[in-house]
Design a protein around this motif. Structure first.
Motif, PDB file in Angstrom:
ATOM      1  N   THR A 220       0.815  -1.219   0.000  1.00 39.43           N
ATOM      2  CA  THR A 220       0.000   0.000   0.000  1.00 39.43           C
ATOM      3  C   THR A 220       0.847   1.267   0.000  1.00 39.43           C
ATOM      4  OG1 THR A 220      -0.180  -0.085   2.427  1.00 39.43           O
ATOM      5  CG2 THR A 220      -1.939  -1.147   1.142  1.00 39.43           C
TER       6      THR A 220
ATOM      7  N   ASN B 225      -4.630   0.149   8.982  1.00 34.80           N
ATOM      8  CA  ASN B 225      -5.448  -0.310   7.866  1.00 34.80           C
ATOM      9  C   ASN B 225      -5.321  -1.809   7.628  1.00 34.80           C
ATOM     10  OD1 ASN B 225      -6.781   2.042   7.312  1.00 34.80           O
ATOM     11  ND2 ASN B 225      -5.241   2.767   5.871  1.00 34.80           N
ATOM     12  N   TYR B 226      -4.223  -2.403   8.049  1.00 33.51           N
ATOM     13  CA  TYR B 226      -4.116  -3.861   7.970  1.00 33.51           C
ATOM     14  C   TYR B 226      -5.078  -4.499   8.966  1.00 33.51           C
ATOM     15  CZ  TYR B 226      -2.496  -8.637   8.332  1.00 33.51           C
ATOM     16  OH  TYR B 226      -2.457 -10.010   8.370  1.00 33.51           O
TER      17      TYR B 226
ATOM     18  N   TYR C 163      -7.813  -3.215  10.174  1.00 29.92           N
ATOM     19  CA  TYR C 163      -9.166  -3.014   9.624  1.00 29.92           C
ATOM     20  C   TYR C 163      -9.449  -4.016   8.506  1.00 29.92           C
ATOM     21  CZ  TYR C 163     -12.601  -1.067   6.411  1.00 29.92           C
ATOM     22  OH  TYR C 163     -13.647  -0.911   5.541  1.00 29.92           O
ATOM     23  N   SER C 164      -8.513  -4.168   7.576  1.00 25.29           N
ATOM     24  CA  SER C 164      -8.705  -5.082   6.449  1.00 25.29           C
ATOM     25  C   SER C 164      -8.843  -6.524   6.917  1.00 25.29           C
ATOM     26  CB  SER C 164      -7.540  -4.965   5.461  1.00 25.29           C
ATOM     27  OG  SER C 164      -7.504  -3.685   4.896  1.00 25.29           O
TER      28      SER C 164
END
Length: 168
Positions: A36, A63-64, A66-67
């Motif tokens: 990313t 964000n990892y 969350y993903s």
């Protein structure tokens, strides 16, 4: 084994506990950062993190986390989704570190039948992610358009598009 749910199967107040959890490795974190293009040293540079941050070590990129939680929720929540409509809120509550194991659960907050098409509806959910010690690390709310059973049956049932093996 069920993959996702039809609109009729969601009940307001129900909580789906996603299984299994996932232990986050340094490799997972670094690969996600590199894919990313997030090169912040908090996530990639152990010396920087040890010397200049309050945490004293690398923090897994939010964000990892969350993903990962979003992916964990697919079999229980959005596996039959027509569309993911919005992420209404996303909160990174506490840090995640290499070696932590993330678990998730999703609560159904509400559901609304579609006004324009009678074969679908919108489900409003909140997903919570927590570490092995129960510490909540991430919370997000989203709305997902899911089919009613009639939509699924008209398109092949539980495994639409699945081919049959060719005769030998």
């Amino acid at each position: 084994m069920q993959f996702g749910r039809y609109y009729e199967e969601f009940e307001v107040g129900a909580v789906y506990k996603h299984w299994p959890g996932k232990t986050v490795t340094e490799y997972d974190d670094h690969l996600f950062c590199l894919l990313t293009m997030n090169h912040h040293p908090l996530h990639l540079d152990a010396h920087y993190a040890a010397e200049t941050t309050d945490f004293g070590k690398n923090v897994v990129v939010g964000n990892y986390v969350y993903s990962l939680l979003l992916g964990m929720s697919v079999p229980d929540v959005s596996g039959k989704a027509i569309a993911n409509l919005e992420v209404e809120s996303l909160k990174h509550v506490k840090p995640t570190f290499h070696g932590d194991t993330i678990y998730g659960e999703t609560e159904v907050l509400g559901k609304t039948p579609s006004k324009s098409k009678d074969d679908r509806g919108v489900v409003h959910v909140e997903t919570r992610g927590y570490k092995q010690d129960g510490t909540v690390v991430c919370v997000f709310r989203r709305k997902v358009m899911v089919p009613k059973r009639s939509y699924g049956e008209a398109r092949g049932g539980e495994q639409p598009g699945r081919p049959e093996p060719a005769a030998g």
